[in-house]
Design an enzyme around this catalytic site. Structure first.
Site, PDB file in Angstrom:
ATOM      1  N   VAL A  26      -5.831  -1.441 -11.144  1.00  0.00           N
ATOM      2  CA  VAL A  26      -4.821  -2.484 -11.393  1.00  0.00           C
ATOM      3  C   VAL A  26      -5.409  -3.887 -11.468  1.00  0.00           C
ATOM      4  O   VAL A  26      -4.742  -4.822 -11.909  1.00  0.00           O
ATOM      5  CB  VAL A  26      -3.684  -2.466 -10.337  1.00  0.00           C
ATOM      6  CG1 VAL A  26      -2.857  -1.197 -10.433  1.00  0.00           C
ATOM      7  CG2 VAL A  26      -4.220  -2.678  -8.927  1.00  0.00           C
ATOM      8  N   SER A  85       5.316  -6.341   2.465  1.00  0.00           N
ATOM      9  CA  SER A  85       5.031  -5.698   3.755  1.00  0.00           C
ATOM     10  C   SER A  85       5.739  -6.475   4.859  1.00  0.00           C
ATOM     11  O   SER A  85       5.948  -7.689   4.733  1.00  0.00           O
ATOM     12  CB  SER A  85       3.531  -5.714   4.027  1.00  0.00           C
ATOM     13  OG  SER A  85       3.273  -5.434   5.389  1.00  0.00           O
ATOM     14  N   TYR A 100      -4.514  -9.512   4.045  1.00  0.00           N
ATOM     15  CA  TYR A 100      -3.431  -8.613   3.628  1.00  0.00           C
ATOM     16  C   TYR A 100      -2.099  -9.361   3.575  1.00  0.00           C
ATOM     17  O   TYR A 100      -1.364  -9.300   2.586  1.00  0.00           O
ATOM     18  CB  TYR A 100      -3.373  -7.449   4.611  1.00  0.00           C
ATOM     19  CG  TYR A 100      -2.358  -6.376   4.275  1.00  0.00           C
ATOM     20  CD1 TYR A 100      -2.630  -5.404   3.318  1.00  0.00           C
ATOM     21  CD2 TYR A 100      -1.135  -6.323   4.936  1.00  0.00           C
ATOM     22  CE1 TYR A 100      -1.703  -4.417   3.024  1.00  0.00           C
ATOM     23  CE2 TYR A 100      -0.204  -5.337   4.659  1.00  0.00           C
ATOM     24  CZ  TYR A 100      -0.487  -4.386   3.695  1.00  0.00           C
ATOM     25  OH  TYR A 100       0.429  -3.402   3.414  1.00  0.00           O
ATOM     26  N   LYS A 158       0.411 -10.355   0.430  1.00  0.00           N
ATOM     27  CA  LYS A 158       1.800  -9.874   0.407  1.00  0.00           C
ATOM     28  C   LYS A 158       2.786 -11.054   0.354  1.00  0.00           C
ATOM     29  O   LYS A 158       3.850 -10.959  -0.264  1.00  0.00           O
ATOM     30  CB  LYS A 158       2.081  -8.989   1.629  1.00  0.00           C
ATOM     31  CG  LYS A 158       1.276  -7.679   1.644  1.00  0.00           C
ATOM     32  CD  LYS A 158       1.600  -6.812   0.446  1.00  0.00           C
ATOM     33  CE  LYS A 158       0.932  -5.445   0.515  1.00  0.00           C
ATOM     34  NZ  LYS A 158       1.185  -4.626  -0.681  1.00  0.00           N
TER      35      LYS A 158
HETATM   36  N1  NAD Z   1       1.759   2.475   4.812  1.00  0.00           N
HETATM   37  C1  NAD Z   1       2.315   1.390   5.351  1.00  0.00           C
HETATM   38  O1  NAD Z   1       2.560   1.324   6.573  1.00  0.00           O
HETATM   39  C2  NAD Z   1       2.688   0.212   4.482  1.00  0.00           C
HETATM   40  C3  NAD Z   1       3.463  -0.811   5.068  1.00  0.00           C
HETATM   41  C4  NAD Z   1       3.805  -1.911   4.277  1.00  0.00           C
HETATM   42  C5  NAD Z   1       3.413  -1.983   2.956  1.00  0.00           C
HETATM   43  N2  NAD Z   1       2.656  -0.974   2.428  1.00  0.00           N
HETATM   44  C6  NAD Z   1       2.248  -1.123   1.018  1.00  0.00           C
HETATM   45  O2  NAD Z   1       2.707  -0.017   0.274  1.00  0.00           O
HETATM   46  C7  NAD Z   1       1.795   0.224  -0.801  1.00  0.00           C
HETATM   47  C8  NAD Z   1       1.362   1.674  -0.754  1.00  0.00           C
HETATM   48  O3  NAD Z   1       0.685   1.890   0.478  1.00  0.00           O
HETATM   49  P1  NAD Z   1       0.364   3.344   1.048  1.00  0.00           P
HETATM   50  O4  NAD Z   1       0.527   3.274   2.505  1.00  0.00           O
HETATM   51  O5  NAD Z   1       1.064   4.359   0.256  1.00  0.00           O
HETATM   52  O6  NAD Z   1      -1.209   3.376   0.737  1.00  0.00           O
HETATM   53  P2  NAD Z   1      -2.145   4.560   0.266  1.00  0.00           P
HETATM   54  O7  NAD Z   1      -3.532   4.110   0.523  1.00  0.00           O
HETATM   55  O8  NAD Z   1      -1.676   5.835   0.832  1.00  0.00           O
HETATM   56  O9  NAD Z   1      -1.874   4.577  -1.324  1.00  0.00           O
HETATM   57  C9  NAD Z   1      -2.279   3.490  -2.123  1.00  0.00           C
HETATM   58  C10 NAD Z   1      -2.580   4.020  -3.518  1.00  0.00           C
HETATM   59  O10 NAD Z   1      -2.985   2.897  -4.313  1.00  0.00           O
HETATM   60  C11 NAD Z   1      -4.134   3.253  -5.049  1.00  0.00           C
HETATM   61  N3  NAD Z   1      -4.931   2.061  -5.342  1.00  0.00           N
HETATM   62  C12 NAD Z   1      -5.535   1.231  -4.442  1.00  0.00           C
HETATM   63  N4  NAD Z   1      -6.201   0.274  -5.098  1.00  0.00           N
HETATM   64  C13 NAD Z   1      -6.016   0.486  -6.425  1.00  0.00           C
HETATM   65  C14 NAD Z   1      -6.458  -0.170  -7.597  1.00  0.00           C
HETATM   66  N5  NAD Z   1      -7.266  -1.251  -7.544  1.00  0.00           N
HETATM   67  N6  NAD Z   1      -6.081   0.306  -8.794  1.00  0.00           N
HETATM   68  C15 NAD Z   1      -5.294   1.412  -8.872  1.00  0.00           C
HETATM   69  N7  NAD Z   1      -4.857   2.086  -7.804  1.00  0.00           N
HETATM   70  C16 NAD Z   1      -5.205   1.616  -6.593  1.00  0.00           C
HETATM   71  C17 NAD Z   1      -4.885   4.228  -4.147  1.00  0.00           C
HETATM   72  O11 NAD Z   1      -5.804   5.030  -4.890  1.00  0.00           O
HETATM   73  C18 NAD Z   1      -3.750   5.022  -3.537  1.00  0.00           C
HETATM   74  O12 NAD Z   1      -3.400   6.148  -4.312  1.00  0.00           O
HETATM   75  C19 NAD Z   1       0.659  -0.771  -0.632  1.00  0.00           C
HETATM   76  O13 NAD Z   1       0.876  -1.883  -1.475  1.00  0.00           O
HETATM   77  C20 NAD Z   1       0.758  -1.167   0.818  1.00  0.00           C
HETATM   78  O14 NAD Z   1       0.217  -2.442   1.059  1.00  0.00           O
HETATM   79  C21 NAD Z   1       2.290   0.115   3.148  1.00  0.00           C
END
Ligand code: NAD
Length: 253
Positions: A68, A143, A156, A160
């Protein structure tokens, strides 16, 4: 309005970060609601698994192996969709370092993926929606860190916070064309991103469950339902908003 407002039959949806965690759960649920889902991720194996899940359940999925942070890759992938009703910009990475130990390269890396990667996805989707006069929905992933801050969360949380600003600003700029832009700001969700493995994981999950009035941690599907709501006509009067599915947790710092 009835529950059919959640029906996305015939609507193309693009999901970044669809290779795992929240992105995968969202892609699967959007497909279940009838959308043709374009799954994008830098992890080819994760992408393949998500597309297989969707197809095995009778849905339609296309995969786009991309980073991305590469504007051209995102442009080509989105342009290949021809029309888009939904963009869910979910891809993101975690980084933790105290303010006094944060290096330029940490900040650049996290801002590149978590902010610029979302910005590029929003720009590509909005341009395509405007071109085709689609009254689409754009969803970003913020987030709970934006509200609370927290130890180690400078890079982070800054990225966000920028996503929140992008969401609100874009909503004001494209709303008159019927395009809605909203963010989801999850609390702690059990995904590969938050997996600390073994006992450390058990301790974290127990703490998070205790902090929630609901007494449990969040699952990717909890967030996918928020994404589906914002993607669908059920949220047709909602734009520029931050939806906070966090189990009622207020962080203690
Ligand atoms: N898990 C949590 O507690 C939480 C809380 C708040 C926000 N979030 C946000 O939700 C979103 C998803 O998080 P998640 O927990 O599912 O994470 P995750 O690591 O399980 O999944 C993230 C996905 O994004 C892909 N990715 C990362 N960098 C990339 C790039 N440069 N280009 C293309 N793909 C890329 C990864 O390969 C992965 O499949 C994120 O933006 C994260 O910041 C997560």
């Amino acid at each position: 309005m009835t529950v059919s407002a959640y029906d996305l039959t015939g609507r193309p949806a693009f999901v970044t970060g669809a290779g795992g965690g929240i992105g995968r759960a969202s892609a699967v649920l959007l497909a279940e609601a009838g959308a043709t889902v374009h799954c994008a991720d830098r992890d080819p194996q994760g992408l393949h698994e998500t597309a297989t899940l969707i197809k095995d359940a009778g849905g339609t999925a296309h995969t786009h192996h991309l980073d991305v942070t590469d504007r051209d890759q995102l442009h080509q992938a989105v342009a290949s969709c021809e029309r888009l009703d939904v963009m869910a910009a979910i891809a993101g990475i975690m980084h933790s370092s105290p303010v006094l130990e944060t290096r330029d390269e940490d900040l650049d890396r996290v801002l590149n993926v978590n902010f610029k990667g979302v910005l590029y996805a929003c720009q590509e989707a909005a341009r395509l929606m405007l071109e085709h006069r689609t009254r689409g929905s754009i969803i970003t992933m913020a987030s709970g860190a934006v509200d609370t801050g927290g130890p180690g969360l400078l890079c982070y949380g800054a990225a966000k916070a920028a996503v929140v600003q992008l969401t609100k600003t874009l909503a004001t700029e494209v709303g008159r064309h019927g395009i809605r832009v909203n963010a989801v700001a999850p609390g702690w969700i059990r995904t590969p991103m938050t997996d600390r493995h073994g006992e450390a994981q058990e301790r974290t999950e127990a703490l998070m469950a205790r902090m929630s009035p609901l007494g449990r941690v969040g699952e990717p599907e909890d967030i996918a339902h928020a994404v589906l709501y914002l993607a669908s006509d059920a949220s047709s009067f909602t734009t520029g908003q931050i939806l906070r599915p966090n189990g009622g947790v207020a962080m203690p710092w």
